[in-house]
Design a protein around this motif. Structure first.
Motif: not given
Length: 307
Positions: A182-195
């Motif tokens: 629900d925030t940009l900061e929360a992305l650090k706790d997720h699996h992000c797919l990188l290009y």
């Protein structure tokens, strides 16, 4: 008066761009000796040494570097003159060399490029799909699809979709397992797919917030240099992706992906790019008109940031 052959001039320009007689010969379907002979003939006509030759390298002399932009200008002027004599309504013919990013080209542009070629049966289309950014000065392309902003004043661009932008998205299955940030900061706790491009993984995502750009560090264990693969991983529920709306809009409409954080993202305009305005041939202008018409409806479902 000395007579300069236009073909020789063209081979000189391509040799300068590609850095060797062999590369220029391969592109023109000639033997390296034929290209070398053409350049030598041009040098005799000009009474100039255009290249310094050695067994391992070929580079322009100072005179060759000075002459090169004039040769390019002559070829561009001749091309423009031919196009104008034929007129915009004349039957398109010859070769149109187009470069596009892999995901955009394969999943969005391909049917429209095919439609364009079918409508002009005497036109030969050569399509290059790659996530390596095409160098319209060196690579054998007439026009390239370019996503994003660029500051190189040497380029001339025909805008296609200035309102396009990157968005954050993930599959419903992933969000069901890991929750919805629900925030940009929360992305650090997720699996992000990188290009990955040129060996560098893009793990710092630029997001526009209230008119300013915020850098969001992210992490993930799945990295690929093919943007289409990154999108496919997202659809398969492997993580969160930060991609062009053009690449994911079909998946969003079909329910395979869900846009996150209200469509927050980064401006990513789409342009058709040439190195010189005189290279905007009738074929390129007609292709631009078709695609501008086809692409615009794709923005209809892009979430509005002020909503």
């Amino acid at each position: 008066m000395k007579m300069i052959r236009i073909d020789d001039l063209g081979l000189f320009v391509r040799t300068a761009a590609l850095g060797s007689f062999s590369n220029a010969a391969r592109e023109a379907d000639l033997l390296p000796g034929q290209v070398a002979a053409a350049v030598a003939r041009l040098e005799r006509e000009l009474d100039l040494r255009l290249f310094v030759r050695s067994t391992r390298s070929l580079r322009l002399t100072a005179e060759g570097a000075l002459y090169l932009p004039y040769a390019q200008e002559v070829l561009a002027t001749l091309s423009e003159g031919q196009a104008r004599v034929r007129g915009e309504d004349a039957e398109l013919r010859g070769v149109l060399q187009v470069a596009a990013p892999s995901d955009l080209g394969r999943n969005v542009l391909l049917p429209w490029l095919t439609e364009f070629r079918t409508a002009h049966p005497k036109l030969q289309l050569r399509l290059q799909l790659s996530d390596q950014v095409a160098d319209v000065f060196r690579d054998p392309v007439d026009v390239a699809f370019r996503l994003g902003r660029f500051d190189n004043a040497s380029y001339v661009a025909l805008p296609l979709l200035p309102g396009n932008r990157r968005v954050l998205a993930a599959a419903p299955a992933y969000l069901a397992r890991h929750g919805t940030p629900d925030t940009l900061e929360a992305l650090k706790d997720h699996h992000c797919l990188l290009y990955q491009l040129a060996g560098r993984a893009y793990d710092r995502w630029n997001v526009e917030v209230d008119g300013r750009r915020v850098v969001v560090p992210v992490r993930g264990n799945m990295v690929c240099d093919d943007a289409d693969v990154v999108r496919r991983w997202a659809v398969a529920g492997e993580g969160i992706v930060f991609k062009s709306w053009l690449d994911v809009c079909g998946d969003v409409r079909a329910g395979r992906l869900q846009v996150l954080l209200g469509g927050a993202g980064d401006s990513l305009p789409l342009n058709l790019v040439c190195p010189h305005r005189k290279q905007f041939s009738p074929a390129i202008r007609q292709l631009h008109a078709l695609l501008a018409q086809r692409l615009q409806p794709l923005l209809a479902d892009l979430p509005r940031l002020d909503a």
